[in-house]
Design a protein around this motif. Structure first.
Motif, mmCIF file in Angstrom:
data_model
loop_
_atom_site.group_PDB
_atom_site.id
_atom_site.type_symbol
_atom_site.label_atom_id
_atom_site.label_comp_id
_atom_site.label_asym_id
_atom_site.label_seq_id
_atom_site.Cartn_x
_atom_site.Cartn_y
_atom_site.Cartn_z
ATOM 1 N N ALA A 105 0.815 -1.220 0.000
ATOM 2 C CA ALA A 105 0.000 0.000 0.000
ATOM 3 C C ALA A 105 0.849 1.270 0.000
ATOM 4 C CB ALA A 105 -0.926 0.007 1.212
ATOM 5 N N GLU A 106 2.143 1.163 0.262
ATOM 6 C CA GLU A 106 3.002 2.340 0.342
ATOM 7 C C GLU A 106 3.258 2.923 -1.049
ATOM 8 O OE1 GLU A 106 6.466 2.031 2.845
ATOM 9 O OE2 GLU A 106 5.534 0.468 4.077
ATOM 10 N N PHE A 107 3.407 4.234 -1.102
ATOM 11 C CA PHE A 107 3.581 4.929 -2.374
ATOM 12 C C PHE A 107 4.805 4.421 -3.124
ATOM 13 C CE2 PHE A 107 5.540 8.643 -4.598
ATOM 14 C CZ PHE A 107 4.666 8.669 -5.678
ATOM 15 N N THR A 108 5.924 4.247 -2.435
ATOM 16 C CA THR A 108 7.139 3.822 -3.131
ATOM 17 C C THR A 108 6.972 2.443 -3.765
ATOM 18 O OG1 THR A 108 8.053 2.989 -1.039
ATOM 19 C CG2 THR A 108 8.695 5.216 -1.718
ATOM 20 N N HIS A 109 6.233 1.559 -3.095
ATOM 21 C CA HIS A 109 5.992 0.246 -3.696
ATOM 22 C C HIS A 109 5.131 0.383 -4.947
ATOM 23 C CE1 HIS A 109 5.089 -3.950 -4.356
ATOM 24 N NE2 HIS A 109 3.819 -3.613 -4.407
ATOM 25 N N LYS A 110 4.083 1.182 -4.865
ATOM 26 C CA LYS A 110 3.191 1.340 -6.008
ATOM 27 C C LYS A 110 3.953 1.883 -7.221
ATOM 28 C CE LYS A 110 -1.039 2.072 -3.293
ATOM 29 N NZ LYS A 110 -2.110 3.031 -2.935
ATOM 30 N N VAL A 111 4.844 2.858 -6.972
ATOM 31 C CA VAL A 111 5.655 3.406 -8.060
ATOM 32 C C VAL A 111 6.496 2.308 -8.705
ATOM 33 C CG1 VAL A 111 7.536 4.970 -8.658
ATOM 34 C CG2 VAL A 111 5.775 5.717 -7.063
ATOM 35 N N CYS A 112 7.214 1.571 -7.872
ATOM 36 C CA CYS A 112 8.160 0.576 -8.379
ATOM 37 C C CYS A 112 7.458 -0.632 -8.987
ATOM 38 C CB CYS A 112 9.100 0.132 -7.265
ATOM 39 S SG CYS A 112 10.182 1.444 -6.647
ATOM 40 N N HIS A 113 6.341 -1.029 -8.389
ATOM 41 C CA HIS A 113 5.641 -2.221 -8.874
ATOM 42 C C HIS A 113 5.182 -2.036 -10.324
ATOM 43 C CE1 HIS A 113 3.194 -5.806 -8.898
ATOM 44 N NE2 HIS A 113 2.114 -5.101 -9.168
ATOM 45 N N LYS A 114 4.523 -0.939 -10.619
ATOM 46 C CA LYS A 114 4.062 -0.701 -11.991
ATOM 47 C C LYS A 114 5.243 -0.437 -12.923
ATOM 48 C CE LYS A 114 0.804 1.961 -14.795
ATOM 49 N NZ LYS A 114 0.311 0.755 -15.480
ATOM 50 N N TRP A 115 6.251 0.242 -12.431
ATOM 51 C CA TRP A 115 7.482 0.502 -13.194
ATOM 52 C C TRP A 115 8.067 -0.827 -13.680
ATOM 53 C CZ3 TRP A 115 12.073 3.346 -10.337
ATOM 54 C CH2 TRP A 115 12.987 3.840 -11.278
ATOM 55 N N GLU A 116 8.167 -1.785 -12.769
ATOM 56 C CA GLU A 116 8.726 -3.086 -13.106
ATOM 57 C C GLU A 116 7.795 -3.883 -14.016
ATOM 58 O OE1 GLU A 116 10.037 -5.203 -9.641
ATOM 59 O OE2 GLU A 116 11.195 -3.506 -8.879
ATOM 60 N N GLN A 117 6.498 -3.775 -13.777
ATOM 61 C CA GLN A 117 5.537 -4.471 -14.637
ATOM 62 C C GLN A 117 5.663 -4.017 -16.082
ATOM 63 O OE1 GLN A 117 1.639 -3.840 -12.789
ATOM 64 N NE2 GLN A 117 1.497 -6.040 -12.442
ATOM 65 N N GLU A 118 5.787 -2.711 -16.284
ATOM 66 C CA GLU A 118 5.917 -2.174 -17.639
ATOM 67 C C GLU A 118 7.177 -2.723 -18.311
ATOM 68 O OE1 GLU A 118 3.630 -0.735 -19.077
ATOM 69 O OE2 GLU A 118 2.411 0.360 -17.637
ATOM 70 N N ALA A 119 8.258 -2.842 -17.546
ATOM 71 C CA ALA A 119 9.507 -3.375 -18.108
ATOM 72 C C ALA A 119 9.383 -4.852 -18.448
ATOM 73 C CB ALA A 119 10.654 -3.153 -17.128
ATOM 74 N N GLN A 120 8.750 -5.623 -17.564
ATOM 75 C CA GLN A 120 8.623 -7.059 -17.781
ATOM 76 C C GLN A 120 7.787 -7.377 -19.015
ATOM 77 O OE1 GLN A 120 10.425 -9.219 -16.541
ATOM 78 N NE2 GLN A 120 10.618 -9.157 -14.325
ATOM 79 N N ASN A 121 6.960 -6.436 -19.453
ATOM 80 C CA ASN A 121 6.166 -6.646 -20.664
ATOM 81 C C ASN A 121 7.046 -6.840 -21.896
ATOM 82 O OD1 ASN A 121 3.703 -6.472 -19.329
ATOM 83 N ND2 ASN A 121 3.490 -4.276 -19.692
ATOM 84 N N ALA A 122 8.300 -6.398 -21.809
ATOM 85 C CA ALA A 122 9.215 -6.509 -22.950
ATOM 86 C C ALA A 122 9.920 -7.855 -23.011
ATOM 87 C CB ALA A 122 10.259 -5.391 -22.884
ATOM 88 N N ALA A 123 9.786 -8.662 -21.987
ATOM 89 C CA ALA A 123 10.522 -9.930 -21.918
ATOM 90 C C ALA A 123 9.966 -10.948 -22.908
ATOM 91 C CB ALA A 123 10.458 -10.487 -20.502
ATOM 92 N N THR A 124 10.832 -11.436 -23.784
ATOM 93 C CA THR A 124 10.490 -12.478 -24.748
ATOM 94 C C THR A 124 11.690 -13.405 -24.878
ATOM 95 O OG1 THR A 124 11.365 -11.287 -26.672
ATOM 96 C CG2 THR A 124 9.063 -10.841 -26.061
ATOM 97 N N GLU A 125 11.594 -14.402 -25.725
ATOM 98 C CA GLU A 125 12.737 -15.279 -25.976
ATOM 99 C C GLU A 125 13.885 -14.509 -26.615
ATOM 100 O OE1 GLU A 125 11.658 -18.686 -28.216
ATOM 101 O OE2 GLU A 125 10.363 -19.531 -26.649
ATOM 102 N N ALA A 126 13.559 -13.413 -27.291
ATOM 103 C CA ALA A 126 14.585 -12.614 -27.965
ATOM 104 C C ALA A 126 15.189 -11.539 -27.066
ATOM 105 C CB ALA A 126 14.001 -11.955 -29.211
#
Length: 300
Positions: A136-157
């Protein structure tokens, strides 16, 4: 290697550009002309990603962009700026990677130890399962979505490496540079009760870790960008005073920080003891594993 770097003109980005100058670098910065004077005219500069349809021409991507989280008091407007400056560019980079026929093989992106929220005195690593309070903390919310957006790029390539960065120690920038004037005058001291954890890393080790992840294709996922020996705020204060040969015994009360900084004061009053379990397991070696070695390297 042809590398695209965002946030290249920031405190960490500037040093990273110097370390990787033997590669072909394209630097994304809001002020290309000013950046070229500081970083060198031999690099290629972009002021925006809008002109790119894909990232086929790049071998790797390093994303360090983001509004400084401790730059201003956390008003609603500033919180939106902190989030937007991280989420939007990371999402755009992921979209460009997915749109590429020959995408970058490596995407190294910043996050922060704020992901963990306040964790008391226990030492934690990348495997920690967060409580609902921490999420629920602000810093977690910032980082969690930040990381989610990055993980969307993960592929076999494309492999994605996320670095949860702690307090970066460098005398010419970052949080430490802001502390130095008071400490050099002998006016430094512990914050609140001084028991809160400070997860730190010497600037050279952070740059080294990013380069290590860039060059080791077996690495992927989350890595804590912190030295293996986090310390309490009290011990950090003592070590900094010793490195500067100054007393450091004037306490900073919690209530004063709360009045002055509002919600942002939690960055100083609360903390975590974060250890780099996955970096060590991957074989990365820290030049400065202890706070004394790190500060002595900077000031002696």
């Amino acid at each position: 290697m042809n590398i695209l770097i965002t946030g290249a003109s920031g405190f960490v980005g500037t040093q990273l550009v110097k370390r990787l100058s033997h590669h072909q670098l394209t630097l994304l910065t809001r002020h290309p002309e000013q950046a070229a004077k500081r970083l060198g005219t031999h690099h290629h500069y972009l002021s925006s990603l809008d002109g790119l349809a894909n990232l086929d021409s790049f071998d790797a991507l390093i994303n360090l962009a983001g509004e400084p989280i401790a730059g201003k008091r956390w008003s609603d407007t500033q919180k939106k700026s902190i989030c937007h400056s991280r989420w939007s560019i990371t999402a755009k980079l992921a979209q460009l990677i997915l749109a590429s026929n020959n995408p970058p093989s490596t995407f190294v992106t910043a996050s922060a130890v704020g992901y963990y929220g306040s964790q008391g005195s226990r030492h934690i690593d990348e495997t920690l399962q967060l409580s609902s309070e921490s999420r629920a903390e602000f810093t977690h919310k910032v980082c969690h979505k930040w990381e989610q957006e990055a993980q969307n790029a993960a592929t076999e390539a494309t492999r994605v490496c996320i670095v949860r960065i702690g307090l970066v120690l460098g005398s010419q920038g970052g949080a430490l540079a802001k502390m130095l004037p008071a400490f050099k005058l002998g006016l430094g001291g512990p914050i609140a009760n001084g028991k809160q954890g400070m997860s730190w890393i010497h600037q050279d080790d952070l740059i080294g870790l990013i380069e290590f992840l860039l060059n080791n294709p077996q690495t992927s996922g989350v890595f804590n960008g912190c030295a293996p020996m986090p310390v309490s705020n009290k011990d950090f204060t003592k070590a900094l005073g010793a490195a500067l040969n100054r007393p450091a015994c004037i306490p900073v009360p919690a209530f004063g920080l709360k009045l002055a900084l509002g919600e942002m004061s939690t960055l100083l009053i609360e903390g975590q003891y974060v250890v780099p379990k996955r970096a060590l397991a991957a074989g990365f070696e820290f030049k400065y594993p202890t706070i004394d070695s790190a500060l002595n390297a900077l000031f002696k």
